[in-house]
Design a protein around this motif. Structure first.
Motif, short mmCIF file in Angstrom:
data_model
loop_
_atom_site.label_atom_id
_atom_site.label_comp_id
_atom_site.label_asym_id
_atom_site.label_seq_id
_atom_site.Cartn_x
_atom_site.Cartn_y
_atom_site.Cartn_z
N THR A 96 0.80 -1.23 0.00
CA THR A 96 0.00 0.00 0.00
C THR A 96 0.83 1.28 0.00
N ARG A 97 2.07 1.22 0.54
CA ARG A 97 2.86 2.45 0.63
C ARG A 97 4.23 2.34 -0.05
N GLY A 98 4.71 1.12 -0.30
CA GLY A 98 6.04 0.95 -0.87
C GLY A 98 7.12 1.21 0.15
N ASP A 99 8.34 1.40 -0.32
CA ASP A 99 9.48 1.67 0.56
C ASP A 99 10.47 2.55 -0.19
N ALA A 100 10.48 3.84 0.15
CA ALA A 100 11.35 4.78 -0.56
C ALA A 100 12.82 4.46 -0.36
N ALA A 101 13.16 3.85 0.77
CA ALA A 101 14.57 3.56 1.05
C ALA A 101 15.18 2.59 0.04
N ILE A 102 14.36 1.71 -0.52
CA ILE A 102 14.86 0.75 -1.52
C ILE A 102 14.25 1.04 -2.90
N GLN A 103 13.71 2.24 -3.06
CA GLN A 103 13.12 2.68 -4.33
C GLN A 103 12.06 1.71 -4.83
#
Length: 361
Positions: A280-287
């Motif tokens: 639902t939100r993803g993970d910006a730290a691992i793109q």
């Protein structure tokens, strides 16, 4: 009389031999008629050369081709029935008499000696074909390893199948007598339900997706992409190649109208909070973008909610293995890039979360 061997005489002898060979070839006296057959020594030499080549190149390629479970071979059996049985025959199915007049004729795989080829060698033959035998390479520009591995397993299984078992596995019994929907011929529909089932749920197979409830525009687009070779799957490319645009649209509407996939995530999705966050939100730290940014209802990408979790997990792992895809310059290259950013330990939880339940196989 002594004949001196000199370099000049060697060169002249070689030139003469080449000229003689060209002259014989130019004359046309050598028959290429398949009806003439081969001399026994020629047949032995060609097969000996082929076996040696397959053994060497299969070893160099290094694909061990792990055998799939017998119960996971519906798609391989269906593809064999559609694309291979006319040449090789099958349990209870005679090969085409026309194709058996090829030189050499295709072997009867129901009598394949288990020790004749290793799994690795069968994988090589199925992937690359064999020159001058009529055995084609795998029917897609970029062969999918999972499809070839299933076909290796199915070829291994063939000698142990009777006619009834073959009909059941290949879907010949499932689709027999199926009536075509509006705009779809009955024979065309039989080919579809042989793998996807009359209910569009993929006959419980881990490698066949649920089609019921899918976005009809996506299904029609997928069929068009398979037909044009923009998506790689020998199984689906062969099935879609003969469909007209109107038939693709009709099939898409027919299967999409069936119950199956949910319009949104299930009420109690499995997979845990980490999977829920990635979806639902993803993970910006691992793109890593959120799955729902593309796969939410109304988006161009397919609906995933309610899809079989084993299918989702396997497709993600297959995409991770496509090392030749290094960026997202083309739309079809996006998923391999995203899949490689997903931590391996999260693939199954994400698949279960998207499915909305852990109960499906």
């Amino acid at each position: 009389m002594t004949i001196r061997i000199t370099w000049m005489r060697i060169v002249l002898a070689l030139v003469g031999a080449v000229a003689a060979a060209l002259l014989v070839s130019f004359s046309g006296v050598i028959t290429v008629a398949a009806s003439s057959g081969h001399w026994a020594v020629t047949d032995w030499f060609l097969h000996w050369t082929m076996r040696n080549s397959v053994r060497t190149h299969a070893f160099l390629e290094g694909e061990t081709s792990p055998v799939a479970r017998d119960g996971d071979l519906v798609s391989a059996a269906g593809h064999f029935a559609a694309a291979c049985s006319s040449c090789h025959g099958a349990p209870g199915v005679r090969p085409s008499p026309v194709m058996q007049k090829a030189m050499p004729p295709a072997p009867d795989l129901t009598r394949l000696d288990p020790g004749k080829y290793s799994d690795r060698e069968l994988h090589y033959i199925l992937t690359h074909g064999v020159k001058m035998t009529g055995m084609p390479a795998w029917g897609s520009a970029h062969p999918r390893g999972d499809e070839v591995r299933r076909m290796v397993a199915f070829v291994r299984l063939l000698p142990r199948l009777d006619a009834a078992g073959y009909r059941a596995l290949s879907g010949m019994a499932t689709g027999a007598g199926t009536v075509g929907a509006k705009g779809i011929a009955g024979g065309t529909m039989e080919g579809c339900v042989a793998c996807h089932g009359n209910d569009g749920r993929g006959r419980g197979q881990r490698d066949i997706p649920v089609l019921g409830g899918q976005d009809p525009a996506y299904l029609a687009r997928a069929l068009a992409d398979y037909a044009a070779g923009r998506r790689s799957s020998a199984v689906m490319q062969n099935a879609a190649a003969r469909l007209t645009a109107a038939e693709r649209e009709a099939l898409a509407r027919h299967f999409a109208a069936m119950p199956g996939l949910a319009p949104g995530l299930g009420a109690a999705p499995a997979g845990g909070p980490r999977a829920a966050a990635l979806v639902t939100r993803g993970d910006a730290a691992i793109q890593l973008p959120a799955c729902t940014s593309c796969h939410a209802p109304g988006k161009r990408a397919p609906v995933l909610a309610g899809q079989r979790p084993a299918y989702l997990a396997q497709r993600l792992r297959d995409w991770r293995g496509e090392k030749e895809v290094v960026d997202a310059r083309k739309p079809q290259e996006v998923m391999p890039v995203i899949a490689r950013r997903i931590p391996e330990e999260m693939i199954d939880p994400i698949a279960r979360y998207l499915a909305g339940t852990g109960a499906r196989p």
